[in-house]
Design a protein around this motif. Structure first.
Motif, PDB file in Angstrom:
ATOM      1  N   ALA B  16      39.766  -2.523  77.673  1.00  0.00           N
ATOM      2  CA  ALA B  16      40.603  -3.679  77.359  1.00  0.00           C
ATOM      3  C   ALA B  16      41.214  -3.501  75.983  1.00  0.00           C
ATOM      4  CB  ALA B  16      39.758  -4.940  77.392  1.00  0.00           C
ATOM      5  N   VAL B  17      42.455  -3.949  75.854  1.00  0.00           N
ATOM      6  CA  VAL B  17      43.096  -3.861  74.546  1.00  0.00           C
ATOM      7  C   VAL B  17      43.005  -5.227  73.890  1.00  0.00           C
ATOM      8  CG1 VAL B  17      45.251  -3.428  73.335  1.00  0.00           C
ATOM      9  CG2 VAL B  17      44.640  -2.044  75.314  1.00  0.00           C
ATOM     10  N   ASN B  18      42.188  -5.250  72.847  1.00  0.00           N
ATOM     11  CA  ASN B  18      41.951  -6.509  72.174  1.00  0.00           C
ATOM     12  C   ASN B  18      41.848  -6.222  70.682  1.00  0.00           C
ATOM     13  OD1 ASN B  18      41.152  -9.082  71.473  1.00  0.00           O
ATOM     14  ND2 ASN B  18      39.900  -9.301  73.340  1.00  0.00           N
ATOM     15  N   LYS B  20      40.730  -7.588  68.228  1.00  0.00           N
ATOM     16  CA  LYS B  20      39.473  -7.844  67.501  1.00  0.00           C
ATOM     17  C   LYS B  20      38.464  -6.703  67.700  1.00  0.00           C
ATOM     18  CE  LYS B  20      36.990 -10.699  70.906  1.00  0.00           C
ATOM     19  NZ  LYS B  20      36.333  -9.554  71.487  1.00  0.00           N
ATOM     20  N   ASP B  21      38.690  -5.895  68.745  1.00  0.00           N
ATOM     21  CA  ASP B  21      37.801  -4.745  68.974  1.00  0.00           C
ATOM     22  C   ASP B  21      38.274  -3.483  68.262  1.00  0.00           C
ATOM     23  OD1 ASP B  21      36.358  -6.359  70.676  1.00  0.00           O
ATOM     24  OD2 ASP B  21      37.532  -5.757  72.440  1.00  0.00           O
ATOM     25  N   TYR B  22      39.380  -3.611  67.544  1.00  0.00           N
ATOM     26  CA  TYR B  22      39.951  -2.437  66.877  1.00  0.00           C
ATOM     27  C   TYR B  22      38.952  -1.851  65.884  1.00  0.00           C
ATOM     28  CZ  TYR B  22      43.174   0.270  63.941  1.00  0.00           C
ATOM     29  OH  TYR B  22      43.786   1.256  63.237  1.00  0.00           O
ATOM     30  N   VAL B  23      38.721  -0.547  65.986  1.00  0.00           N
ATOM     31  CA  VAL B  23      37.847   0.074  64.985  1.00  0.00           C
ATOM     32  C   VAL B  23      38.659   0.975  64.078  1.00  0.00           C
ATOM     33  CG1 VAL B  23      35.758  -0.025  66.410  1.00  0.00           C
ATOM     34  CG2 VAL B  23      37.144   2.038  66.435  1.00  0.00           C
ATOM     35  N   GLN B  24      38.248   0.946  62.806  1.00  0.00           N
ATOM     36  CA  GLN B  24      38.942   1.681  61.767  1.00  0.00           C
ATOM     37  C   GLN B  24      38.504   3.148  61.812  1.00  0.00           C
ATOM     38  OE1 GLN B  24      40.415  -0.909  59.801  1.00  0.00           O
ATOM     39  NE2 GLN B  24      41.858   0.604  58.992  1.00  0.00           N
ATOM     40  N   ARG B  27      41.952   8.841  60.530  1.00  0.00           N
ATOM     41  CA  ARG B  27      43.314   9.251  60.830  1.00  0.00           C
ATOM     42  C   ARG B  27      44.130   8.074  61.338  1.00  0.00           C
ATOM     43  NH1 ARG B  27      44.824  13.840  65.123  1.00  0.00           N
ATOM     44  NH2 ARG B  27      42.997  12.928  66.075  1.00  0.00           N
ATOM     45  N   VAL B  28      43.480   7.285  62.187  1.00  0.00           N
ATOM     46  CA  VAL B  28      44.163   6.140  62.766  1.00  0.00           C
ATOM     47  C   VAL B  28      44.609   5.180  61.666  1.00  0.00           C
ATOM     48  CG1 VAL B  28      43.838   4.132  64.244  1.00  0.00           C
ATOM     49  CG2 VAL B  28      42.949   6.352  64.954  1.00  0.00           C
ATOM     50  N   SER B  29      43.749   4.973  60.677  1.00  0.00           N
ATOM     51  CA  SER B  29      44.134   3.982  59.666  1.00  0.00           C
ATOM     52  C   SER B  29      45.248   4.484  58.754  1.00  0.00           C
ATOM     53  CB  SER B  29      42.930   3.496  58.851  1.00  0.00           C
ATOM     54  OG  SER B  29      42.039   4.524  58.643  1.00  0.00           O
ATOM     55  N   LYS B  51      50.035  10.530  74.383  1.00  0.00           N
ATOM     56  CA  LYS B  51      49.533  10.513  75.769  1.00  0.00           C
ATOM     57  C   LYS B  51      48.880   9.165  76.093  1.00  0.00           C
ATOM     58  CE  LYS B  51      48.414  15.415  75.796  1.00  0.00           C
ATOM     59  NZ  LYS B  51      47.587  15.914  74.677  1.00  0.00           N
ATOM     60  N   PRO B  52      48.801   8.828  77.372  1.00  0.00           N
ATOM     61  CA  PRO B  52      48.098   7.605  77.744  1.00  0.00           C
ATOM     62  C   PRO B  52      46.660   7.641  77.229  1.00  0.00           C
ATOM     63  CG  PRO B  52      49.246   8.528  79.648  1.00  0.00           C
ATOM     64  CD  PRO B  52      49.369   9.525  78.538  1.00  0.00           C
ATOM     65  N   GLY B  53      46.211   6.520  76.717  1.00  0.00           N
ATOM     66  CA  GLY B  53      44.819   6.425  76.265  1.00  0.00           C
ATOM     67  C   GLY B  53      44.598   6.866  74.836  1.00  0.00           C
ATOM     68  N   THR B  54      45.668   7.083  74.073  1.00  0.00           N
ATOM     69  CA  THR B  54      45.486   7.496  72.679  1.00  0.00           C
ATOM     70  C   THR B  54      45.488   6.306  71.724  1.00  0.00           C
ATOM     71  OG1 THR B  54      47.852   8.012  72.680  1.00  0.00           O
ATOM     72  CG2 THR B  54      46.347   9.863  72.876  1.00  0.00           C
TER      73      THR B  54
END
Ligand code: ADP
Ligand code: MG
Lengths: 276, 269
Positions: B16-18, B20-24, B27-29, B51-54
């Motif tokens: 699920a894309v939510n 509030k579940d985002y984790v730091q 590289r992503v940050s 790609k899908p799921g990144t």
């Protein structure tokens, strides 16, 4: 939703499958090793003339080659050296060796085949050492000790080889052939290796002892009837023993069975009278 | 008791894309920071691709959550494929104008010119590869008016690469690529995600070796990792209820990871 039992089964087949490549690679390697081993064995059969004498003397290590070499080094007092090498160089053979010079005349070229093989063996012993010292000398002299040690070994090695070269007289060569045969027969009796009996057949043939050559070729064929060289010696011996018809018959049968080119060639030569 | 640990850990990996579940993640940050910066720049349009799921959708919803308190921002997670519907939705959301009947591109441009907003609204369009190329071209023209800013996401496939070339490369668009996680990042992802949900026991059973196996199976794809770990905890739940002697609760078993991978089709047996 989840069928764990089914999943466990699937997992097991997956595990087995994933190990399959490893197992097959292992088996393939094993087959290759065996193939190489067999190939080397076959090669020995094909070039027996040159390889067997050297390999035999190599394998003996402490037995004949050393005894012979020792006797060679102590070249002038021949009689003494025979006494020293008690086991193999028996008195009868020494007599033969002394008698040999007249016999030598007939199959002299065949002995010439033996000579280079011996020399080859001797250079084999001495060469690598020389080479390593040479290269190490040209390459920077890092440590003083190492080159020193190696030159020391070459110095001890050199006189040996030089000595043997100098003393390589024909009589001793001839003696070697008979000793080789004796020794090979001994070994053959132990392990029944057709490579050895074929060697004996060839050597007897070279020495003009066609009856013995025939016998040993026959023995070889009985152990392994797929050795081309053995069939050739067998047929040649038959011709020499005035059994031309039988030789032709044998060769024809062998050709039918194996399509051997060498056999075809020999048959042609026998039929045309080129080989007598 | 134990089955509870596993089933709560399992729910962490529901796909699920939510926000509030985002984790730091490191590289992503940094990418997220540069995304936030480029959104602030005038006239900048941002293309998020990978790609899908990144984690593209995750990024957008995080951005939406972070910005919505300070500026006008609208997120469209599923594309509005009908053109008239698309412009009607924009005019309603951006200018609070409810339009009755058809609304085409030129009519929407008129609305845009008549309503000068002090603050340029930001429109986030997820799954933009689903828009037709004509619709994409109109979105680009809207961006050229400098009256709306867009951040769009695209799945990276050959076809979409082509769209990206045609529409964005020669323009003022900024492109950001999202990639699969490395093994180290994946471990951080798994553990942070579990810890965030207070599943400390679940987080502790992952060592480097098991994460490496997971990374090998999922290639670091977040969605595939979710799928896999959801099933892993599902299997653990089953064992703890039916055959607890078969499981070790201190360390995750490679066998169960592989069983889950077989079940989810990530490896074929
Ligand atoms: N930074 C992140 N923090 C937490 N979960 C994430 C993160 N990035 C990706 N995910 C998880 O991975 C899954 C796939 O990500 P998503 O954004 O849907 O990928 P995409 O849109 O690129 O296909 C999501 O369900 C989400 O749970
Ligand atoms: Mg998405």
């Amino acid at each position: 939703m989840l069928n764990i039992y089914d999943l466990e089964k699937k997992w097991l087949t997956y595990k087995i499958k994933s190990f399959l490549p490893v197992i097959s690679i292992f088996i393939a390697l094993l087959i290759i090793i065996i193939a190489i081993y067999l190939f080397v064995d076959l090669k020995k059969l094909n070039i027996l003339d040159t390889t067997i004498p050297s390999t035999i003397t190599k394998k003996q290590e402490n037995n004949i080659s050393n005894a012979v070499q020792e006797s060679l080094k102590k070249e002038t007092p021949v009689v003494q050296s025979k006494d020293i090498s008690q086991e193999i160089v028996t008195p009868t053979r020494v007599e033969e060796a002394i008698q040999l010079p007249p016999r030598n005349e007939t199959p002299s070229h065949e002995k010439n085949i033996l000579e280079p093989s011996m020399a080859f063996m001797e250079t084999m012993q001495s060469k690598p050492l020389r080479q390593t010292t040479n290269t190490q000398k040209t390459v920077p002299k890092n440590t003083v000790q190492v080159p020193k040690k190696q030159t020391a070994t070459t110095i001890t090695q050199k006189p040996q080889t030089q000595l043997t070269h100098e003393t390589n007289s024909i009589t001793i060569k001839k003696q070697n052939t008979y000793e080789d045969i004796e020794y090979v027969i001994k070994r053959f009796k132990k392990n029944n290796n057709p490579a050895l009996s074929l060697f004996v057949a060839k050597k007897y043939y070279e020495l003009g002892e066609y009856k013995q050559a025939y016998n040993y070729a026959l023995i070889t064929n009985e152990i392994n009837n797929n050795i081309e060289a053995s069939w050739i010696i067998f047929s040649k011996s038959l011709v020499k023993l005035n059994q031309k018809a039988k030789a032709i018959q044998t060769l024809q049968q062998y050709i039918n069975h194996s399509d051997s080119n060498q056999a075809k060639l020999l048959l042609k030569e026998i039929l045309s009278g080129k080989f007598k | 008791m134990e089955s509870n640990i596993f089933s709560s850990s399992k729910d962490v990996f529901l796909d699920a894309v939510n926000a509030k579940d985002y984790v730091q993640l490191d590289r992503v940050s940094t990418i997220y920071q540069s995304l936030k910066n480029s959104v602030k720049k005038p006239l900048k349009m941002v293309l998020l691709y990978g790609k899908p799921g990144t984690g593209k959708s995750m990024f957008l919803s995080k951005l939406y959550q972070d910005l919505s308190s300070s500026q006008q921002v609208h997120l469209y997670q599923t594309p509005i494929l009908d053109e008239s519907e698309f412009f009607k939705t924009l005019s309603k959301d951006l200018f609070n104008i409810k339009y009755i009947g058809e609304l085409n591109f030129t009519q929407f441009l008129v609305i845009l010119n008549e309503n000068n907003l002090y603050d340029i609204p930001l429109v986030l369009l997820d799954e933009a590869q689903l828009y037709s190329s004509e619709q994409m071209e109109k979105i680009r023209l809207l961006a050229d008016t400098r009256k709306i800013k867009f951040v769009i996401t695209l799945h990276k496939t050959e076809r979409e690469d082509l769209i990206a070339k045609e529409h964005f490369q020669t323009r003022i668009w900024e492109t950001i690529e999202l990639e699969n996680a490395s093994a180290v990042e994946l471990k951080m992802y798994i553990q942070k995600k579990l810890m965030k949900a207070n599943c400390f026991d679940g987080a502790n059973i992952f060592n480097n070796k098991s994460v490496q196996l997971i990374h090998k199976i999922t290639k670091g794809n977040y969605r595939d990792t979710n799928k896999l770990l959801y099933t892993v905890f599902d299997i653990y739940t089953w064992y703890s209820e039916n055959n607890p002697s078969k499981i070790n609760t201190r360390q995750i078993s490679n066998k169960i990871i592989e069983m889950a991978a077989i079940h989810t089709g990530l490896i074929d047996a």
